[in-house]
Design a protein around this motif. Structure first.
Motif, PDB file in Angstrom:
ATOM      1  N   GLN A 242     -13.379   4.982  -6.344  1.00 24.27           N
ATOM      2  CA  GLN A 242     -12.853   5.444  -5.056  1.00 24.27           C
ATOM      3  C   GLN A 242     -13.617   4.816  -3.891  1.00 24.27           C
ATOM      4  OE1 GLN A 242     -13.006   9.711  -5.203  1.00 24.27           O
ATOM      5  NE2 GLN A 242     -11.046   9.912  -6.243  1.00 24.27           N
ATOM      6  N   GLN A 243     -14.932   4.710  -4.063  1.00 28.42           N
ATOM      7  CA  GLN A 243     -15.750   4.083  -3.023  1.00 28.42           C
ATOM      8  C   GLN A 243     -15.346   2.633  -2.805  1.00 28.42           C
ATOM      9  OE1 GLN A 243     -19.917   4.578  -3.932  1.00 28.42           O
ATOM     10  NE2 GLN A 243     -20.308   5.641  -2.026  1.00 28.42           N
ATOM     11  N   GLN A 245     -12.464   1.238  -3.554  1.00 24.00           N
ATOM     12  CA  GLN A 245     -11.130   1.178  -2.969  1.00 24.00           C
ATOM     13  C   GLN A 245     -11.169   1.473  -1.471  1.00 24.00           C
ATOM     14  OE1 GLN A 245      -9.052   3.945  -5.504  1.00 24.00           O
ATOM     15  NE2 GLN A 245      -8.317   2.329  -6.874  1.00 24.00           N
ATOM     16  N   ALA A 246     -12.034   2.425  -1.077  1.00 18.01           N
ATOM     17  CA  ALA A 246     -12.168   2.753   0.350  1.00 18.01           C
ATOM     18  C   ALA A 246     -12.725   1.562   1.124  1.00 18.01           C
ATOM     19  CB  ALA A 246     -13.065   3.975   0.517  1.00 18.01           C
ATOM     20  N   HIS A 247     -13.726   0.883   0.528  1.00 16.77           N
ATOM     21  CA  HIS A 247     -14.294  -0.304   1.178  1.00 16.77           C
ATOM     22  C   HIS A 247     -13.257  -1.422   1.299  1.00 16.77           C
ATOM     23  CE1 HIS A 247     -18.375   1.000   1.734  1.00 16.77           C
ATOM     24  NE2 HIS A 247     -18.546   1.266   0.449  1.00 16.77           N
ATOM     25  N   LYS A 250     -10.907  -0.603   4.072  1.00 22.67           N
ATOM     26  CA  LYS A 250     -11.570  -0.801   5.365  1.00 22.67           C
ATOM     27  C   LYS A 250     -11.616  -2.277   5.727  1.00 22.67           C
ATOM     28  CE  LYS A 250     -16.030  -0.178   7.674  1.00 22.67           C
ATOM     29  NZ  LYS A 250     -17.439   0.297   7.511  1.00 22.67           N
TER      30      LYS A 250
END
Length: 272
Positions: A242-243, A245-247, A250
């Protein structure tokens, strides 16, 4: 770095923990000569043994001196604190050369030793297995940790430093004798056999009251042991995904914004 001492438990403050390191070590397949000794090998079958190795160290506080500042214990234990003696015959810990008798041989579980000292160093751990398990030893390396990561904070005699690593020792193509002996042992992960496979009768589990217990469930320092499980690993992997994918999202937004700014600049130049 040296001088010997025995270990004892301390208070219930939260220990200084180092993040778990997970491995999966696959042992070599048995040689043809072994097949003659231990009979039929089970093709496409693996037995895995989850283990944890590491150290717990306590600062000696007012009792500390230049040469003995910490009391520590280094160990190899079952990931669920089960008895590893069913697989491991002995463990050899190679300490720093400044210790008396730096090569320490532990012939029975629990596979651990305790010392006092002041310095951190790498400990080589060699595991030897029973003859029907594997004839090749396994070498592990653990860096003894005495001091907390935050060196600026105050040290405590009740808050230990705990560093542990998780590993799964995998034995491919085990012998029928090995599998029959350990199929009822909770320390191992034993697979279901292919349809039609027949094993010798299971070896009865020895009555714990008639032998020295080799598990670490009631170990005086078990309160400090870290928990390792596949569920925790999956949760950590999901959180990491998830981290990432979030990066990625962004960065895509930032790239899109930059592309838009560049296009506006190109349009401005064209209008001029």
């Amino acid at each position: 770095m040296n001088n010997s001492s025995s270990s004892k438990s301390h208070g219930l403050d939260q220990p200084e923990l180092s993040g778990p390191k997970s491995l999966r070590t696959k042992m070599g397949k048995p040689e043809d000569s072994e097949k003659k000794i231990f009979h039929k090998k089970l093709k496409d079958v693996e037995i895995s043994v989850p283990i944890v190795y590491g150290n717990i160290s306590f600062w000696l506080g007012k009792k500390a001196n230049e040469y003995q500042s910490h009391k520590w214990t280094v160990y190899v234990r079952g990931a669920t604190n089960e008895d590893l003696g069913v697989v491991i015959k002995r463990a050899v810990f190679q300490l720093h050369s400044s210790f008396n008798n730096p090569t320490r041989v532990i012939e029975s579980p629990p596979f651990e030793l305790s010392e006092c000292g002041w310095g951190e160093f790498e400990i080589a751990i060699t595991l030897f297995f029973h003859s029907d398990v594997c004839d090749k030893p396994l070498n592990l390396f653990h860096h003894l940790k005495l001091y907390p990561e935050d060196e600026s904070g105050p040290m405590s005699t009740k808050k230990p430093v705990v560093v542990e690593s998780y590993d799964e020792i995998v034995f491919p193509e085990p012998s029928e004798a090995f599998l029959a002996r350990v199929q009822n042992q909770p320390a191992l992960i034993v697979p279901r056999l292919p349809a039609g496979s027949v094993l010798p009768p299971p070896v009865p589990v020895e009555d714990p009251s008639k032998r020295k217990r080799g598990d670490t469930k009631d170990h005086p320092m078990s309160q400090w042991f870290m928990n390792f499980s596949e569920a925790d690993e999956l949760l950590q992997l999901a959180a990491a995904r998830q981290q990432v994918q979030a990066h990625i999202a962004k960065f895509r937004r930032e790239i899109s914004l930059l592309d838009g700014q560049q296009q506006q600049q190109v349009n401005s130049v064209s209008d001029q």
